[in-house]
Design a protein around this motif. Sequence first.
Motif, PDB file in Angstrom:
ATOM      1  N   ARG A   1       8.309   2.852  -6.460  1.00  0.00           N
ATOM      2  CA  ARG A   1       9.764   2.693  -6.610  1.00  0.00           C
ATOM      3  C   ARG A   1      10.174   2.698  -8.071  1.00  0.00           C
ATOM      4  N   ALA A   2       9.386   2.076  -8.931  1.00  0.00           N
ATOM      5  CA  ALA A   2       9.702   2.008 -10.360  1.00  0.00           C
ATOM      6  C   ALA A   2       9.687   3.391 -10.999  1.00  0.00           C
TER       7      ALA A   2
ATOM      8  N   VAL B   1       0.848  -1.192   0.000  1.00  0.00           N
ATOM      9  CA  VAL B   1       0.000   0.000   0.000  1.00  0.00           C
ATOM     10  C   VAL B   1       0.882   1.239   0.000  1.00  0.00           C
ATOM     11  N   ARG B   2       1.910   1.273   0.848  1.00  0.00           N
ATOM     12  CA  ARG B   2       2.806   2.438   0.926  1.00  0.00           C
ATOM     13  C   ARG B   2       3.464   2.749  -0.405  1.00  0.00           C
ATOM     14  N   PHE B   3       3.789   1.708  -1.173  1.00  0.00           N
ATOM     15  CA  PHE B   3       4.471   1.899  -2.449  1.00  0.00           C
ATOM     16  C   PHE B   3       3.532   1.746  -3.648  1.00  0.00           C
ATOM     17  N   GLU B   4       2.236   1.630  -3.387  1.00  0.00           N
ATOM     18  CA  GLU B   4       1.206   1.503  -4.428  1.00  0.00           C
ATOM     19  C   GLU B   4       1.564   0.399  -5.431  1.00  0.00           C
TER      20      GLU B   4
ATOM     21  N   PRO C   1       8.773   8.640  -3.700  1.00  0.00           N
ATOM     22  CA  PRO C   1       8.872   8.200  -2.303  1.00  0.00           C
ATOM     23  C   PRO C   1       7.607   7.455  -1.891  1.00  0.00           C
ATOM     24  N   PRO C   2       7.685   6.647  -0.827  1.00  0.00           N
ATOM     25  CA  PRO C   2       6.482   5.962  -0.352  1.00  0.00           C
ATOM     26  C   PRO C   2       5.463   6.964   0.184  1.00  0.00           C
ATOM     27  N   LEU C   3       4.205   6.558   0.218  1.00  0.00           N
ATOM     28  CA  LEU C   3       3.164   7.395   0.807  1.00  0.00           C
ATOM     29  C   LEU C   3       3.447   7.548   2.295  1.00  0.00           C
ATOM     30  N   GLU C   4       3.196   8.728   2.808  1.00  0.00           N
ATOM     31  CA  GLU C   4       3.402   8.997   4.232  1.00  0.00           C
ATOM     32  C   GLU C   4       2.180   8.543   5.018  1.00  0.00           C
ATOM     33  N   PRO C   5       2.376   8.023   6.233  1.00  0.00           N
ATOM     34  CA  PRO C   5       1.227   7.612   7.041  1.00  0.00           C
ATOM     35  C   PRO C   5       0.445   8.830   7.518  1.00  0.00           C
ATOM     36  N   PHE C   6      -0.836   8.624   7.732  1.00  0.00           N
ATOM     37  CA  PHE C   6      -1.680   9.670   8.278  1.00  0.00           C
ATOM     38  C   PHE C   6      -1.566   9.611   9.796  1.00  0.00           C
TER      39      PHE C   6
ATOM     40  N   GLU D   1      -4.945  15.638 -13.654  1.00  0.00           N
ATOM     41  CA  GLU D   1      -4.571  14.258 -13.953  1.00  0.00           C
ATOM     42  C   GLU D   1      -3.822  13.658 -12.769  1.00  0.00           C
ATOM     43  N   ILE D   2      -4.234  12.471 -12.374  1.00  0.00           N
ATOM     44  CA  ILE D   2      -3.476  11.673 -11.411  1.00  0.00           C
ATOM     45  C   ILE D   2      -2.857  10.556 -12.243  1.00  0.00           C
ATOM     46  N   PRO D   3      -1.527  10.591 -12.445  1.00  0.00           N
ATOM     47  CA  PRO D   3      -0.916   9.609 -13.339  1.00  0.00           C
ATOM     48  C   PRO D   3      -1.024   8.184 -12.811  1.00  0.00           C
ATOM     49  N   ALA D   4      -1.000   7.257 -13.725  1.00  0.00           N
ATOM     50  CA  ALA D   4      -1.073   5.838 -13.367  1.00  0.00           C
ATOM     51  C   ALA D   4       0.168   5.416 -12.586  1.00  0.00           C
ATOM     52  N   ILE D   5      -0.039   4.514 -11.667  1.00  0.00           N
ATOM     53  CA  ILE D   5       1.061   3.850 -10.972  1.00  0.00           C
ATOM     54  C   ILE D   5       0.934   2.388 -11.368  1.00  0.00           C
TER      55      ILE D   5
END
Length: 74
Positions: free
Chosen positions: A61-62, A12-15, A66-71, A51-55
Motif C-alpha cells: 500500500r505504501a 501476507v497479501r500486502f507484504e 495492488p495486493p498479491l492475488e491468491p493462487f 531486480e525484485i525491489p524491496a517492499i
Amino acid sequence: MAFLEALTDERVRFEQAPFDHPQLFVADGHFWNEWTAIDDGTGRAREKIKEIPAIGAEGRRAKDLPPLEPFNPL
C-alpha cells in the motif's frame, strides 16, 4: 477452500512486516543471439540479472501496489 481462505493473513497479501522482503537480485536466463550464448570473457554464458525491489515494513500500500492475488488452480 473456504477454510483455507479464512487462514489468509492480510499482512501476507500486502507484504507488510513481518512478511516484507529486501531488495533481491535473481538470475533470469542468459544473454544470447540467434547463434550462441554471449560469453562473459571466461568461457561462461553471461547471465541476465533481474531486480525484485524491496517492499518495506509498510507493505505494498505504501508503494501504491495492488495486493498479491491468491493462487487458485481451478
